[in-house]
Scaffold this active site. Structure first.
Site, PDB file in Angstrom:
ATOM      1  N   GLU A 116      48.601  98.788  58.705  1.00  0.00           N
ATOM      2  CA  GLU A 116      47.805  97.960  57.800  1.00  0.00           C
ATOM      3  C   GLU A 116      48.082  96.469  58.023  1.00  0.00           C
ATOM      4  O   GLU A 116      47.768  95.654  57.149  1.00  0.00           O
ATOM      5  CB  GLU A 116      48.134  98.319  56.340  1.00  0.00           C
ATOM      6  N   HIS A 139      52.139  97.806  48.765  1.00  0.00           N
ATOM      7  CA  HIS A 139      51.101  98.833  48.618  1.00  0.00           C
ATOM      8  C   HIS A 139      51.774 100.188  48.461  1.00  0.00           C
ATOM      9  O   HIS A 139      52.675 100.529  49.228  1.00  0.00           O
ATOM     10  CB  HIS A 139      50.172  98.853  49.829  1.00  0.00           C
ATOM     11  N   HIS A 141      51.333 104.448  46.260  1.00  0.00           N
ATOM     12  CA  HIS A 141      50.419 105.476  45.751  1.00  0.00           C
ATOM     13  C   HIS A 141      50.892 106.035  44.406  1.00  0.00           C
ATOM     14  O   HIS A 141      51.399 107.158  44.343  1.00  0.00           O
ATOM     15  CB  HIS A 141      50.328 106.632  46.755  1.00  0.00           C
ATOM     16  N   HIS A 211      42.877 105.922  45.901  1.00  0.00           N
ATOM     17  CA  HIS A 211      43.816 105.656  46.998  1.00  0.00           C
ATOM     18  C   HIS A 211      45.177 105.179  46.486  1.00  0.00           C
ATOM     19  O   HIS A 211      46.184 105.841  46.716  1.00  0.00           O
ATOM     20  CB  HIS A 211      43.200 104.632  47.962  1.00  0.00           C
TER      21      HIS A 211
HETATM   22 ZN   LIG Z   1      47.779 103.835  51.102  1.00  0.00          ZN
END
Ligand SMILES: [Zn+2]
Length: 265
Positions: A116, A139, A141, A211
């Protein structure tokens, strides 16, 4: 590298929190930090650093240094062996390449930055210009917030923030702008990065529909805290629903009182 140690250790601690919270299955999640100017002057850069092409040009990040978690790396491994799973990269003066300055890991000799990276750099470029104190991107989840984004009702940004603020006072106090909801885009796509930048104009924490979350803050710990308090609210909501009742939530008057007392508009 000694001068970067506290930042590396903080990223490692947050990686552990993400794993312990159950937000970091397999190699999911990534963290990056802009650390330009934090390298001690005595640091010797490798004579032949690895140089890789970027698909986009990042002229406004030319010369900037970033710590980034490695591609395919598990957050629990980032915690246990941070110096084998976090890279130090520098954007070249042309802004179209990056050099890996550290590590030259014997354990993972071909370690590369998170897949990413382009999205992180696009967001860092935006932050550098518009929110310069926010140097870290996390980032992850978090199941509770992802679950809410599967509901056509709850994923409406205004409805979702009203609901989460209503679950406990600290959510409004600590996440005053609420969550920015980003409609579903393919993982790792430029479109997702662009939509995130739009949402970051008004928010520091984003919920990527179906997501996960992305938070920006001055430090990894503060980025984690933003997500953590929102998850707490979501958890209270689900506990009430599981117990068979709809939570009453703080009233509009109670929320207004909090806004006034904590000087929020
Ligand atoms: Zn992700």
């Amino acid at each position: 590298m000694e001068s970067l140690k506290p930042t590396i250790e903080e990223i490692a601690s947050v990686a552990n929190y993400l794993w312990q919270k159950g937000w970091a299955e397999r190699n999911s999640g990534n963290i990056s930090a802009r650390v330009t100017g934090m390298l001690s002057s005595g640091f010797q850069i490798s004579a032949s650093p690895d140089v890789s092409l970027l698909q986009e040009s990042f002229s406004r990040l030319a010369g900037d240094l970033f710590l980034v978690t490695g591609t395919g790396c598990r957050m629990r491994d980032v915690y246990q062996e941070p110096e084998d799973h976090i890279l130090l990269i520098r954007i070249t003066t042309e802004g179209d390449r990056y050099e890996i300055l550290f590590p030259v890991s014997e354990k993972i000799p071909d370690l590369q930055p998170t897949s990413e990276l382009i999205s992180h750099l696009m967001i860092h470029q935006y932050l550098k210009e518009h929110k310069p104190a926010r140097k870290v991107i996390v980032h992850t989840h978090p199941s509770e917030l992802i679950a809410l984004s599967h509901s056509p009702v709850y994923k409406e940004e205004r409805v979702l923030n009203r609901l989460l603020w209503g679950m406990l006072p600290e959510t409004l106090i600590l996440v005053r702008e609420g969550l920015g909801v980003v409609p579903y885009r393919t993982t790792g796509s430029i479109e997702l990065a662009r939509a995130s930048i739009r949402a970051l104009r008004d928010h520091d924490v984003l919920l990527w529909e179906k997501h996960g979350c992305l938070a920006v803050a001055p430090s990894a710990t503060e980025a984690f805290d933003l997500i953590d308090i929102l998850v707490k609210s979501a958890d209270i909501l689900f506990k009430c629903l599981h117990a068979g009742y709809t939570p009453e939530g703080l009233t509009d008057d109670q929320l207004d009182e909090l806004r006034q007392r904590f000087n929020h508009t």
